[in-house]
Design an enzyme around this catalytic site. Structure first.
Site, PDB file in Angstrom:
ATOM      1  N   PRO A 238      -1.479  -0.998  -7.084  1.00  0.00           N
ATOM      2  CA  PRO A 238      -2.330  -0.310  -8.370  1.00  0.00           C
ATOM      3  C   PRO A 238      -1.651   1.475  -8.249  1.00  0.00           C
ATOM      4  O   PRO A 238      -1.522   1.989  -7.169  1.00  0.00           O
ATOM      5  CB  PRO A 238      -3.694  -0.081  -7.839  1.00  0.00           C
ATOM      6  CG  PRO A 238      -3.784  -1.101  -6.583  1.00  0.00           C
ATOM      7  CD  PRO A 238      -2.124  -1.256  -6.233  1.00  0.00           C
ATOM      8  N   VAL A 239      -1.406   1.843  -9.445  1.00  0.00           N
ATOM      9  CA  VAL A 239      -0.653   3.255  -9.667  1.00  0.00           C
ATOM     10  C   VAL A 239      -1.780   4.199  -9.670  1.00  0.00           C
ATOM     11  O   VAL A 239      -2.766   4.229 -10.442  1.00  0.00           O
ATOM     12  CB  VAL A 239       0.191   3.246 -10.497  1.00  0.00           C
ATOM     13  CG1 VAL A 239       0.847   4.804 -10.807  1.00  0.00           C
ATOM     14  CG2 VAL A 239       1.516   2.373 -10.549  1.00  0.00           C
TER      15      VAL A 239
ATOM     16  N   SER B 234       1.302   5.213  -4.391  1.00  0.00           N
ATOM     17  CA  SER B 234       2.476   4.746  -5.546  1.00  0.00           C
ATOM     18  C   SER B 234       3.489   5.555  -5.695  1.00  0.00           C
ATOM     19  O   SER B 234       4.836   5.165  -5.931  1.00  0.00           O
ATOM     20  CB  SER B 234       1.424   4.573  -6.759  1.00  0.00           C
ATOM     21  OG  SER B 234       0.802   5.602  -7.117  1.00  0.00           O
TER      22      SER B 234
ATOM     23  N   ALA C 237       5.138   7.618  -3.581  1.00  0.00           N
ATOM     24  CA  ALA C 237       6.109   7.384  -2.470  1.00  0.00           C
ATOM     25  C   ALA C 237       6.995   6.190  -2.538  1.00  0.00           C
ATOM     26  O   ALA C 237       8.046   6.065  -2.314  1.00  0.00           O
ATOM     27  CB  ALA C 237       5.281   7.401  -1.071  1.00  0.00           C
TER      28      ALA C 237
ATOM     29  N   ASP D 172       2.552   9.658   3.408  1.00  0.00           N
ATOM     30  CA  ASP D 172       2.783   8.565   2.599  1.00  0.00           C
ATOM     31  C   ASP D 172       4.092   8.094   2.596  1.00  0.00           C
ATOM     32  O   ASP D 172       4.468   6.908   2.841  1.00  0.00           O
ATOM     33  CB  ASP D 172       2.475   8.817   0.971  1.00  0.00           C
ATOM     34  CG  ASP D 172       0.826   9.041   1.022  1.00  0.00           C
ATOM     35  OD1 ASP D 172       0.133   8.826   1.815  1.00  0.00           O
ATOM     36  OD2 ASP D 172       0.430   9.151  -0.124  1.00  0.00           O
TER      37      ASP D 172
END
Ligand code: MEV
Length: 298
Positions: A85-86, A92, A94, A136
């Site tokens: 999921p963005v 997302s 990274a 991240d």
């Protein structure tokens, strides 16, 4: 197709920006992937939607990668797919950066080490988020659980007893990480003494969690996750939707639950065991959770 995983922060988001310890784990059940294809004009094609400003940031991050890899001739397109999921606290940006670094490296016939992936992805994270801690890109580049302190050596965690997490979305895309981190900074500037004490406590929680995470002491880990969520509420990064899901998971027997990532929408995580896993899943669904991901941390 070169691929990178997602991540969640188990302990210490936000306080990690202020130099406190944090723990993050890779989530390999979801991933981003990128491939370079011939094209007369340079293009970025993705199977997820981005707002205009996010597209600009992605393009800028790709410019950083092209520069780092010394690529001048851009007669190709970059195709990016994501099952991750963005913009929901799962790393997302990274993950996308690292997939693109891998794809472009492959395109020019080189292989980048994990250290290099991490270093270049951190430069991209600066484009996306302004002043990222680097947690991240680190957990995603090495795909290993990490105990992380900004600017210090990375400590990988050896998980002796795997444990299960349910990650659930509020259905609301979080506000930009950059804006939320900047808001927390404003709170800190206004009330340095109180926020410093909050960050100190959040760091102590992460430090104390290190041992429980490696040993698989899920009872203790769960209590610490609950405490961490309370501090995240105090610094104003939770939301009604996140609190509702956290409460639902706890009432259904989760050992611990908290928001993950920058907050204000996005995802939360619940620590579960065999006995309560399905009940927690149902309770989350009943409370409006979307896109539940189950992951085994090992
Ligand atoms: C974002 O995934 C985590 C934050 O702590 C920001 C950072 O560490 O850069 C909110």
């Amino acid at each position: 197709m070169p691929r990178s995983c997602g991540k969640i922060i188990l302990f210490g988001e936000h306080s990690v920006v202020y130099g406190k310890p944090a723990i993050a784990v890779p989530v390999k059940e979801v991933f981003t992937e990128a491939i370079v294809e011939p094209s007369p004009v340079f293009k970025i094609v993705s199977d997820f939607e981005l707002k205009d400003n996010e597209n600009v940031l992605l393009k800028n991050a790709i410019d950083v990668i092209l520069f780092e890899l010394g690529i001048k001739n851009t007669d190709f397109l970059i195709r990016i797919n994501s099952t991750l999921p963005v913009g929901r606290g799962m790393g997302s940006s990274a993950s996308i950066s690292i997939s693109i670094i891998k794809a472009l490296s492959l395109h020019i016939g080189i292989v980048k080490s994990e250290n290099e992936l991490n270093r270049i992805a951190y430069e991209c994270e600066k484009v996306f988020h302004g002043t990222p801690s680097g947690i991240d890109n680190t957990v995603i580049a090495y795909e290993k659980p990490v105990h992380f302190i900004k600017g210090e050596n990375i400590e990988f965690l050896n998980i002796k007893m795997p444990f299960t997490l349910l990650i659930a979305g509020t259905g609301k895309k979080k506000h930009g990480t950059k804006e939320i981190v900047a808001d927390v900074r404003k709170g800190y500037e206004k009330n340095k003494e109180q926020y410093s004490a909050f960050f100190e406590e959040m760091g102590n929680i992460a430090l104390s969690a290190k041992d429980s995470v490696t040993r698989g002491d899920i009872q203790h880990m769960g209590r610490l996750m609950d405490m961490n969520h309370e501090y995240l509420q105090k610094i104003g990064v939770s939301s009604k939707g996140l609190d509702r899901l956290v409460k639902a998971a706890k009432n259904a027997g989760a050992l611990g639950a908290k928001l993950v990532g920058a907050g204000r929408g996005g995802n939360m995580v619940a620590l579960v065991d065999k006995e309560n896993k399905e009940e927690v899943r149902q309770a989350l669904l009943h409370s409006g959770a979307v896109g539940i991901i189950e992951t085994l941390v090992r």
